[in-house]
Design an enzyme around this catalytic site. Sequence first.
Site, PDB file in Angstrom:
ATOM      1  N   PRO A  63      -2.067  45.127 -33.404  1.00 13.72           N
ATOM      2  CA  PRO A  63      -1.019  44.633 -34.303  1.00 13.72           C
ATOM      3  C   PRO A  63      -1.400  44.839 -35.764  1.00 13.72           C
ATOM      4  CG  PRO A  63      -1.584  42.996 -32.620  1.00 13.72           C
ATOM      5  CD  PRO A  63      -2.621  44.055 -32.554  1.00 13.72           C
ATOM      6  N   PRO A  64      -0.426  44.788 -36.663  1.00 11.90           N
ATOM      7  CA  PRO A  64      -0.737  44.947 -38.099  1.00 11.90           C
ATOM      8  C   PRO A  64      -1.634  43.830 -38.604  1.00 11.90           C
ATOM      9  CG  PRO A  64       1.626  45.198 -37.679  1.00 11.90           C
ATOM     10  CD  PRO A  64       1.022  44.695 -36.414  1.00 11.90           C
ATOM     11  N   GLY A  65      -2.543  44.192 -39.489  1.00 11.92           N
ATOM     12  CA  GLY A  65      -3.388  43.205 -40.152  1.00 11.92           C
ATOM     13  C   GLY A  65      -4.597  42.755 -39.381  1.00 11.92           C
ATOM     14  N   THR A  66      -4.913  43.413 -38.261  1.00  8.38           N
ATOM     15  CA  THR A  66      -6.040  42.966 -37.452  1.00  8.38           C
ATOM     16  C   THR A  66      -7.357  43.608 -37.852  1.00  8.38           C
ATOM     17  OG1 THR A  66      -5.355  44.620 -35.807  1.00  8.38           O
ATOM     18  CG2 THR A  66      -4.668  42.346 -35.432  1.00  8.38           C
ATOM     19  N   GLY A  67      -7.355  44.567 -38.761  1.00  8.70           N
ATOM     20  CA  GLY A  67      -8.615  45.093 -39.272  1.00  8.70           C
ATOM     21  C   GLY A  67      -8.932  46.505 -38.842  1.00  8.70           C
ATOM     22  N   LYS A  68      -7.928  47.297 -38.458  1.00 11.28           N
ATOM     23  CA  LYS A  68      -8.195  48.674 -38.013  1.00 11.28           C
ATOM     24  C   LYS A  68      -8.706  49.532 -39.177  1.00 11.28           C
ATOM     25  CE  LYS A  68      -3.948  49.122 -36.566  1.00 11.28           C
ATOM     26  NZ  LYS A  68      -3.485  47.743 -36.810  1.00 11.28           N
ATOM     27  N   THR A  69      -8.021  49.462 -40.312  1.00  9.64           N
ATOM     28  CA  THR A  69      -8.457  50.243 -41.471  1.00  9.64           C
ATOM     29  C   THR A  69      -9.779  49.714 -42.008  1.00  9.64           C
ATOM     30  OG1 THR A  69      -6.132  50.628 -42.004  1.00  9.64           O
ATOM     31  CG2 THR A  69      -7.733  51.133 -43.705  1.00  9.64           C
ATOM     32  N   HIS A  71      18.284  16.413 -36.242  1.00  6.96           N
ATOM     33  CA  HIS A  71      17.920  17.687 -35.611  1.00  6.96           C
ATOM     34  C   HIS A  71      16.399  17.805 -35.471  1.00  6.96           C
ATOM     35  CE1 HIS A  71      18.698  22.045 -34.757  1.00  6.96           C
ATOM     36  NE2 HIS A  71      17.441  22.133 -35.173  1.00  6.96           N
ATOM     37  N   GLU A  72      15.682  17.575 -36.555  1.00 13.80           N
ATOM     38  CA  GLU A  72      14.222  17.712 -36.505  1.00 13.80           C
ATOM     39  C   GLU A  72      13.588  16.616 -35.658  1.00 13.80           C
ATOM     40  OE1 GLU A  72      12.896  20.356 -37.490  1.00 13.80           O
ATOM     41  OE2 GLU A  72      14.617  21.134 -38.585  1.00 13.80           O
TER      42      GLU A  72
END
Length: 643
Positions: free
Chosen positions: A234-240, A456-457
């Site tokens: 997934p995006p942002g997991t540290g591949k780069t 509602h909440e």
Amino acid sequence: MANENNNPNPNKIKINPWVLYCAVALIFLFISFATGGTAFEGPAKISLPKFDALLQSGQVDKVIIYNKTEGEVYLTKAALEKKENKDVSKDVLDRANPGPHYSFDIGNDELFQKKLDDAIKLRKIRDYKFEEKDNWSGLFINLLPIIVIIILWVLIMRRMSAGAGGGGGQIFNIGKSKARLFDEKTDIKTTFKDVAGLEGAKEEIQEIVEFLKNPEKYTSLGGKIPKGALLVGPPGTGKTLLAKAVAGEAKVPFFSLSGSDFVEMFVGVGASRVRDLFKQAKEKSPAIIFIDEIDAVGRARGKNNFSGSNDERENTLNQLLTEMDGFGTNSHVIVLAATNRADVLDKALMRAGRFDRQIFVDLPDIRERKEIFEVHLGPLKKVEHLDTDFLAKQTPGFSGADIANVCNEAALIAARKNKSAVDKQDFLDAVDRIVGGLEKKNKIITPEEKKAIAIHEAGHATVSWMLEHAAPLVKVTIVPRGQSLGAAWYLPEERLIVRPDQMLDEMCATMGGRAAEKVTFNTISTGALSDLEKVTKQARAMVTIYGLNEKLGNVTYYDSSGQNEYNFSKPYSEETAIVIDKEISDLIESQYQRAIDILELHKDKLNQLADILIEKEVIFKDDLEQIFGRRPFDKNLQEEVNP
């Protein structure tokens, strides 16, 4: 961290183009001053009879004969004041023209010399002389404007091609690779110590680096060095970030570029850049090539029905396939690639021999989130004994990039409150800011709307409190935040598998808001849009993806290859589509009715909770315990009962 300077040559001198233009103008002015303004015009051309008339009238001061063929005339000061010589008396800068003023072609040089000798005797002329003239200097001066124009044109084309992305800054080098080279001389400081968590991925990546550092250790047993590794997640997991660590750890040349760098408006540029990239890597082997977001160029071929037969992207992909594992050899060049869309990649690219390994970089678990927090908390001025275990528990499903954003937001919030250190509450506020959006306390809400939002909440909180598998509540607020008018925060369990009763409890808790409106006001509103969207997705996943519906049985219509998104037909019949729609509706309505039954049973406590919520605007788990008592499904309570 890695050096983020995008300038590959920081010591290279950059010249402003206006400096070049001014320099050219100064050169023209210098030549004009040095030559009296005649460098580009030359003396006026006259005929031989005209010269004889000037000579006989005593207007000629001297004559210079070049190569016995051409003469240049210098007039006297008195002659320059005459009206007929007005055009040659001044140069282009309106200064006195020192000469030569006229030029002419002579006939017989001996007769012409006799004519000049007679003129000297008669004192019609002061002097004359014969000289040899080099035609190259005059030719150069005459061609100088053309040369300058050509130089300026080349400079402009270089700048245009550099702006358009041409390799090397020249229009003729647009097919050159745009990869940035990192080696031992480059200041890359990111190492594997800077990468928290991702133990399995780091282990495989470190082994690839070891392949290049010590290949004999593996080849001595007959093994072959892997040709490629694909980082998927997934995006942002540290591949780069892992790739940056490889660039910092590997003592070999590291070529880094993005998949979109192969794409260009010119035909054939992508394939040319692929060839040039691997050519450079082979020359510097052993080497590593890293292609980020490879799905930009590696998407499966032939799936887009609207693409032509000569698709530029497919040509680029074909060249990449050939270079990675084709007829030629490609030894000691390892290709790393990263993508979060591995399902759309071409099967030929994914096979062994090209990408031998697929390294899945998943979202961090609670232990890995703690390690990531410790890395990002290093630069912050935080309070002592900050509980990183608590922070890791409060951020389920967060990626490494999300955690970095939480730490940065917490520091900004603490600075906004004029604190000297970042504390626990700042991190909680940062999580709320990222998950829910910015608070809008100045939003005008009528008392009736505020009551409806509170009901509602409170319905969400009540139903989730009474269900075993619903996520434990953290807090409930009716302060508008982002696009929502209210929100409830939960702390879901991190499950590897999910059972039907767990999914049904979550759906029932999600429908608690609309059910509370029905129980209290006997009407419903549009405030449950996000709840309905979430529940519909869950119900559709149960029926069509996970095979959890008894009527349809153990059937899934999920396609992990992603090919269905290009098809216009559904993978099931119209009769099955009717059954799917009915089962999804029945699932949602059954959980809606279940939520209504729970709230009817605890209607008084629901209203009591809503009143507290209207008064305080934010309530926490302790407030619910005071109204409902402790949850019977609370793990801490069960541990106390069964020590």
